[in-house]
Design a protein around this motif. Structure first.
Motif, PDB file in Angstrom:
ATOM      1  N   TRP A 164      62.300 124.754  17.560  1.00 16.42           N
ATOM      2  CA  TRP A 164      63.617 125.425  17.992  1.00 16.42           C
ATOM      3  C   TRP A 164      64.568 124.432  18.829  1.00 16.42           C
ATOM      4  N   SER A 166      66.482 125.819  21.017  1.00 15.52           N
ATOM      5  CA  SER A 166      66.267 126.259  22.094  1.00 15.52           C
ATOM      6  C   SER A 166      65.244 127.346  21.978  1.00 15.52           C
ATOM      7  N   MET A 167      64.256 127.360  22.829  1.00 19.57           N
ATOM      8  CA  MET A 167      63.297 128.585  22.853  1.00 19.57           C
ATOM      9  C   MET A 167      64.077 130.099  23.340  1.00 19.57           C
ATOM     10  N   ASP A 168      64.952 129.846  24.281  1.00 19.11           N
ATOM     11  CA  ASP A 168      65.555 130.902  24.892  1.00 19.11           C
ATOM     12  C   ASP A 168      66.685 131.687  23.889  1.00 19.11           C
ATOM     13  N   VAL A 169      66.934 131.009  22.907  1.00 14.41           N
ATOM     14  CA  VAL A 169      68.047 131.467  21.910  1.00 14.41           C
ATOM     15  C   VAL A 169      67.555 131.730  20.628  1.00 14.41           C
ATOM     16  N   ASN A 172      63.502 133.116  20.617  1.00 11.40           N
ATOM     17  CA  ASN A 172      63.561 134.346  21.082  1.00 11.40           C
ATOM     18  C   ASN A 172      64.038 135.396  20.035  1.00 11.40           C
ATOM     19  N   ARG A 173      65.233 134.934  19.170  1.00  5.94           N
ATOM     20  CA  ARG A 173      65.574 135.715  17.930  1.00  5.94           C
ATOM     21  C   ARG A 173      64.358 135.904  17.079  1.00  5.94           C
TER      22      ARG A 173
END
Length: 188
Positions: A164, A166-169, A172-173
């Motif tokens: 990813w 970003s793992m946060d964005v 996470n989705r």
């Protein structure tokens, strides 16, 4: 791009692919392409380009190649950010760009061989790809697995398993969608 890689050609490739963003296209005109190429030392101050379409073809083809360096995309309700014909269009474009081996440099390297400023810029980006392949860093250049994102990044993880941007964005989705599918199955 954050300083994920300290290798300028790799960083330049990532930044080039990421000129297409959710909020717009940084090379949507010949003028904006000229500005980007100058800022990245691919065009001299007195040069301009008059066509941005080939650069966009190269960008989308590189995005497709970077996506191939990553795992298969995840299931998403959003459309995939990859053009299905990008690889074919890239192959046609690269066949027209003159590249030569400069044996006078140490070590020898691929360099553009054209009087056209856009050809030189695009060919330099292709030479950056060849350099990354030769250095073994090419597989670390990836496009996000989230189909609606496809943001390019350098995988600096120890095991080369980052998927990813970003793992946060994006990560996470995917987790949220998976949890929703599990709850839907439990209810059914």
């Amino acid at each position: 791009m954050s300083s994920e890689t300290s290798h300028p050609p790799l960083q330049r490739l990532v930044e080039f692919v990421n000129t297409r963003r959710a909020d717009g296209d940084q090379i949507d005109t010949a003028e904006t392409l000229s500005i980007w190429l100058r800022a990245n030392d691919l065009l001299s101050a007195d040069e301009t380009v008059h066509d941005h379409h080939r650069a966009r073809t190269l960008r989308e083809g590189l995005r497709a190649l970077l996506a191939a360096n990553n795992a298969d995309p995840v299931t998403s309700p959003r459309p995939d950010g990859l053009d299905p014909s990008a690889h074919t269009q890239l192959a046609a474009l690269t066949a027209t760009l003159p590249l030569t081996l400069d044996v006078t440099s140490t070590p020898p390297r691929l360099v553009p061989h054209s009087p056209d400023p856009l050809d030189r810029a695009l060919t330099t980006l292709l030479a950056d790809v060849a350099t990354a392949v030769a250095a073994g860093s090419w597989p670390r250049l990836k496009a996000c697995r989230e189909p609606s994102c496809r943001w390019a990044f350098y995988d600096n993880s120890r095991n080369h398993a980052r998927t990813w941007c970003s793992m946060d964005v994006c990560g996470n989705r995917v987790k949220v969608r998976a949890a929703q599918r599990r709850q839907t199955r439990v209810r059914a």
